[in-house]
Write a protein that holds these residues in place. Structure first.
Motif, PDB file in Angstrom:
ATOM      1  N   ASN A 103       5.655 -13.155  -0.125  1.00 46.02           N
ATOM      2  CA  ASN A 103       5.780 -12.319  -1.324  1.00 46.02           C
ATOM      3  C   ASN A 103       6.836 -12.860  -2.280  1.00 46.02           C
ATOM      4  N   ASP A 104       7.934 -13.327  -1.710  1.00 43.50           N
ATOM      5  CA  ASP A 104       9.019 -13.819  -2.557  1.00 43.50           C
ATOM      6  C   ASP A 104       8.673 -15.148  -3.219  1.00 43.50           C
ATOM      7  N   TYR A 105       7.900 -15.988  -2.512  1.00 44.61           N
ATOM      8  CA  TYR A 105       7.568 -17.321  -3.034  1.00 44.61           C
ATOM      9  C   TYR A 105       6.371 -17.294  -3.979  1.00 44.61           C
ATOM     10  N   ASP A 106       5.621 -16.230  -3.972  1.00 35.96           N
ATOM     11  CA  ASP A 106       4.379 -16.102  -4.743  1.00 35.96           C
ATOM     12  C   ASP A 106       4.537 -16.597  -6.180  1.00 35.96           C
ATOM     13  N   GLY A 107       3.824 -17.682  -6.517  1.00 34.73           N
ATOM     14  CA  GLY A 107       3.803 -18.196  -7.882  1.00 34.73           C
ATOM     15  C   GLY A 107       5.041 -18.942  -8.327  1.00 34.73           C
ATOM     16  N   LYS A 108       6.018 -19.144  -7.427  1.00 29.99           N
ATOM     17  CA  LYS A 108       7.286 -19.754  -7.821  1.00 29.99           C
ATOM     18  C   LYS A 108       7.375 -21.242  -7.488  1.00 29.99           C
ATOM     19  N   GLY A 109       6.358 -21.786  -6.795  1.00 30.57           N
ATOM     20  CA  GLY A 109       6.379 -23.201  -6.466  1.00 30.57           C
ATOM     21  C   GLY A 109       6.021 -24.066  -7.649  1.00 30.57           C
ATOM     22  N   LYS A 110       6.159 -25.377  -7.485  1.00 21.66           N
ATOM     23  CA  LYS A 110       5.912 -26.277  -8.620  1.00 21.66           C
ATOM     24  C   LYS A 110       4.446 -26.317  -9.017  1.00 21.66           C
ATOM     25  N   TYR A 111       3.551 -25.868  -8.124  1.00 18.32           N
ATOM     26  CA  TYR A 111       2.124 -25.846  -8.436  1.00 18.32           C
ATOM     27  C   TYR A 111       1.687 -24.491  -8.994  1.00 18.32           C
ATOM     28  N   GLY A 112       2.594 -23.507  -8.956  1.00 20.79           N
ATOM     29  CA  GLY A 112       2.248 -22.175  -9.436  1.00 20.79           C
ATOM     30  C   GLY A 112       1.229 -21.474  -8.560  1.00 20.79           C
ATOM     31  N   THR A 113       1.104 -21.895  -7.314  1.00 20.51           N
ATOM     32  CA  THR A 113       0.107 -21.345  -6.404  1.00 20.51           C
ATOM     33  C   THR A 113       0.418 -19.888  -6.066  1.00 20.51           C
ATOM     34  N   GLU A 114      -0.626 -19.068  -6.056  1.00 17.43           N
ATOM     35  CA  GLU A 114      -0.485 -17.668  -5.660  1.00 17.43           C
ATOM     36  C   GLU A 114      -0.444 -17.580  -4.138  1.00 17.43           C
ATOM     37  N   TRP A 115       0.499 -16.800  -3.615  1.00 12.73           N
ATOM     38  CA  TRP A 115       0.592 -16.553  -2.179  1.00 12.73           C
ATOM     39  C   TRP A 115       0.277 -15.088  -1.916  1.00 12.73           C
ATOM     40  N   VAL A 116      -0.708 -14.844  -1.071  1.00 16.50           N
ATOM     41  CA  VAL A 116      -1.141 -13.493  -0.722  1.00 16.50           C
ATOM     42  C   VAL A 116      -0.729 -13.229   0.722  1.00 16.50           C
ATOM     43  N   SER A 117      -0.063 -12.113   0.972  1.00 16.07           N
ATOM     44  CA  SER A 117       0.453 -11.816   2.311  1.00 16.07           C
ATOM     45  C   SER A 117      -0.505 -10.902   3.073  1.00 16.07           C
ATOM     46  N   LEU A 118      -0.926 -11.361   4.256  1.00 17.27           N
ATOM     47  CA  LEU A 118      -1.813 -10.603   5.130  1.00 17.27           C
ATOM     48  C   LEU A 118      -1.092 -10.327   6.444  1.00 17.27           C
ATOM     49  N   LEU A 119      -0.858  -9.070   6.742  1.00 17.34           N
ATOM     50  CA  LEU A 119      -0.126  -8.666   7.949  1.00 17.34           C
ATOM     51  C   LEU A 119      -1.111  -8.235   9.028  1.00 17.34           C
ATOM     52  N   VAL A 120      -0.936  -8.769  10.235  1.00 18.08           N
ATOM     53  CA  VAL A 120      -1.782  -8.373  11.363  1.00 18.08           C
ATOM     54  C   VAL A 120      -0.976  -7.525  12.339  1.00 18.08           C
ATOM     55  N   GLU A 121      -1.681  -6.712  13.113  1.00 17.76           N
ATOM     56  CA  GLU A 121      -1.038  -5.723  13.979  1.00 17.76           C
ATOM     57  C   GLU A 121      -1.003  -6.154  15.439  1.00 17.76           C
ATOM     58  N   THR A 122      -1.053  -7.463  15.688  1.00 15.34           N
ATOM     59  CA  THR A 122      -1.093  -7.973  17.056  1.00 15.34           C
ATOM     60  C   THR A 122       0.245  -8.538  17.519  1.00 15.34           C
ATOM     61  N   GLY A 123       1.310  -8.366  16.727  1.00 14.11           N
ATOM     62  CA  GLY A 123       2.607  -8.937  17.076  1.00 14.11           C
ATOM     63  C   GLY A 123       3.733  -7.925  16.986  1.00 14.11           C
ATOM     64  N   VAL A 124       4.809  -8.279  16.297  1.00  9.48           N
ATOM     65  CA  VAL A 124       5.997  -7.424  16.262  1.00  9.48           C
ATOM     66  C   VAL A 124       5.850  -6.234  15.319  1.00  9.48           C
ATOM     67  N   PHE A 125       4.882  -6.280  14.417  1.00 11.58           N
ATOM     68  CA  PHE A 125       4.737  -5.181  13.464  1.00 11.58           C
ATOM     69  C   PHE A 125       4.432  -3.866  14.171  1.00 11.58           C
ATOM     70  N   ASP A 126       5.194  -2.842  13.805  1.00 14.84           N
ATOM     71  CA  ASP A 126       5.011  -1.499  14.349  1.00 14.84           C
ATOM     72  C   ASP A 126       5.090  -0.529  13.181  1.00 14.84           C
ATOM     73  N   ALA A 127       3.961   0.066  12.826  1.00 14.72           N
ATOM     74  CA  ALA A 127       3.903   0.937  11.654  1.00 14.72           C
ATOM     75  C   ALA A 127       4.832   2.133  11.774  1.00 14.72           C
ATOM     76  N   THR A 128       5.155   2.537  13.005  1.00 16.27           N
ATOM     77  CA  THR A 128       6.038   3.697  13.176  1.00 16.27           C
ATOM     78  C   THR A 128       7.491   3.355  12.852  1.00 16.27           C
ATOM     79  N   ARG A 129       7.843   2.066  12.945  1.00 19.71           N
ATOM     80  CA  ARG A 129       9.220   1.646  12.673  1.00 19.71           C
ATOM     81  C   ARG A 129       9.349   0.820  11.400  1.00 19.71           C
ATOM     82  N   MET A 130       8.233   0.345  10.875  1.00 15.29           N
ATOM     83  CA  MET A 130       8.258  -0.569   9.731  1.00 15.29           C
ATOM     84  C   MET A 130       7.361  -0.037   8.620  1.00 15.29           C
ATOM     85  N   ASN A 131       7.754   1.087   8.071  1.00 15.54           N
ATOM     86  CA  ASN A 131       6.988   1.714   6.999  1.00 15.54           C
ATOM     87  C   ASN A 131       7.676   1.416   5.666  1.00 15.54           C
ATOM     88  N   PHE A 132       7.234   0.342   5.001  1.00 14.31           N
ATOM     89  CA  PHE A 132       7.911  -0.135   3.804  1.00 14.31           C
ATOM     90  C   PHE A 132       7.316   0.490   2.541  1.00 14.31           C
TER      91      PHE A 132
END
Length: 464
Positions: free
Chosen positions: A404-433
């Motif tokens: 999210n922070d790098y999105d569009g800021k590189g020298k190529y202006g490339t768009e970065w889209v963030s996709l979060l998966v629920e198979t690792g450390v992410f816990d919606a009960t503790r990480m509600n942003f």
């Protein structure tokens, strides 16, 4: 192998839609994987639900022409790519997660560029890629693999012939890796402990044999009038230095590297703090500039961390501390030593830091350009062709925040889209942003296969 054992993307009822629209609407997609007429041998249905598949399509758009069997005029090159985290996305501990192998095989078969971008490390890139290929049935090379310390190689022009200190989970393995990168003078805290056991006067250091140092450690003579005690350590005057020999005759460390998660925190912290207070990086010295409040202002070694991950998904049911915890511990002790008057100056690589995303983007551009040139595309058709990268990760603090922070800021202006998966450390009960939080993903999906399906639909890489 039967056609029903193979994966491919099929027609979608969705028309080509902009990334922003799909992100805002949070639309979900029906199953998109179906068998191709000429299947890759490694892609099977194993690990997916039965309803993920259906019969082969009657026709396939030119986007799905196998690149190897098409000319550049017949095949539409993808303007997008993927970056995948490993732990919690493709693997859990050492076992592949459901759908991971099939997803990579599909992208590889159709030459959709992707890299693995991980904050893990501690092994040679080639060894790690070989392990992953065996587990995932993939055909990756080091050209599309970046672990946390891979970008350290970019520092070779500065430190190739200078002495550097490295630590991590295994001192000798860390040394081998840095020497493999091309650094010619690498020492470890174990080497220093071997040369001067009094550096760490405790009995908790185990098996740290170490190697001989390239130069001796500076030691003050305990004779009256030849040294004095500063507020934080031993300081020697110019006359004493002249009598005992030049500092240049002793071990000088130009940079310190944390390659992966350290094990002997106490010894490592002691050695690092000593060098951060040293005179010009000479082991065993103490800079008078510290007494004037000019911390890290006397040529002390630069400090580099390969990642800042506080936690990661391991076999235990709760997240475990990673290298970021060691960094926080070092910073905390530094703040006590300096009485909070000087923030520790250091450089962190790995996700979420910009340097790693810049490195990854360059890697993707090279990787994409290589096989486009092999297909006969001209340079003008290749340059600037990477419009979008989908970062698929499980950690909002690193994978998602970095994209999210790098999105569009590189020298190529490339768009970065963030996709979060629920198979690792992410816990919606503790990480509600909340909205606007850099850790909030553009899209949340249950696993890597569903995340890739969403991205491919978003790109219109299915027949209408």
């Amino acid at each position: 192998m039967k056609a029903t054992d193979i994966l491919i993307l099929l027609s979608s009822t969705l028309s080509r839609t902009s990334t922003a629209a799909l992100i805002n609407n949070r639309k979900t997609s029906p199953s998109l994987f179906r068998p191709p007429p000429q299947p890759p041998s490694l892609v099977t249905t194993r690990g997916f639900r039965d309803d993920t598949f259906s019969k082969p399509p009657s026709s396939i758009g030119k986007r799905w022409t196998r690149p190897d069997s098409a000319t550049s005029s017949e095949w539409e090159a993808p303007s997008f790519a993927f970056a995948f985290d490993i732990d919690g996305v493709l693997l859990h501990e050492k076992a592949p997660l459901a759908g991971a192998a099939q997803t990579l095989a599909l992208l590889d078969y159709y030459h959709i560029p992707f890299i693995l971008l991980t904050n893990g490390g501690g092994k040679f890139e080639a060894d790690r890629v070989a392990e992953l290929n065996e587990k995932l049935g993939s055909h990756m090379t080091t050209e599309n693999f970046c672990q946390s310390h891979t970008p350290f190689q970019e520092l070779l022009p500065v430190y190739r012939d200078k002495t550097i200190l490295v630590t991590g989970s295994d001192y000798e393995k860390c040394r081998e890796i840095m020497e493999g990168y091309g650094f010619r003078s690498v020492v470890t805290p174990g080497d220093i402990f071997r040369a001067a056991p009094e550096v760490f006067p405790f009995d908790t250091v185990r098996g740290k044999v170490g190697r001989d140092l390239p130069k001796p450690i500076w030691r003050p003579r305990k004779e009256a009038g030849e040294h004095h005690q500063g507020s934080k350590g031993m300081v020697r005057d110019t006359e004493q230095e002249e009598r005992e020999g030049k500092l240049e005759d002793h071990l000088k460390v130009e940079a310190m590297f944390v390659l992966n998660d350290p094990r002997d925190w106490a010894l490592d912290v002691q050695v690092f703090i000593d060098l951060l207070q040293s005179k010009q990086g000479y082991v065993g010295t103490y800079s008078e500039e510290n007494n004037k409040g000019r911390w890290q202002g006397d040529g002390q070694p630069k400090l580099f961390f390969s990642n800042s991950d506080l936690i990661w998904a391991a076999k235990y049911h709760l997240p475990r501390f990673g290298q970021g915890a060691f960094q926080h511990a070092l910073v905390g002790i530094w703040n006590e030593v300096t009485e909070g008057k000087k923030e520790l100056v250091r450089t962190s690589f790995g996700k979420p830091h910009r340097e790693t995303y810049e490195y990854a983007e360059e890697m993707l551009v090279r990787h994409r350009g290589g096989w486009l040139r092999a297909k006969g595309y001209k340079e003008g058709e290749i340059e600037g062709g990477l419009k979008r990268v989908y970062m698929v990760g499980d950690n909002p603090e690193s994978d998602i925040a970095g994209a999210n922070d790098y999105d569009g800021k590189g020298k190529y202006g490339t768009e970065w889209v963030s996709l979060l998966v629920e198979t690792g450390v992410f816990d919606a009960t503790r990480m509600n942003f909340k909205d606007g939080d850099v850790r909030k993903a553009d899209v949340v999906k249950p696993n890597v296969a569903e995340a890739v399906k969403w991205a491919l639909r978003n790109e219109g890489w299915v027949d209408e």
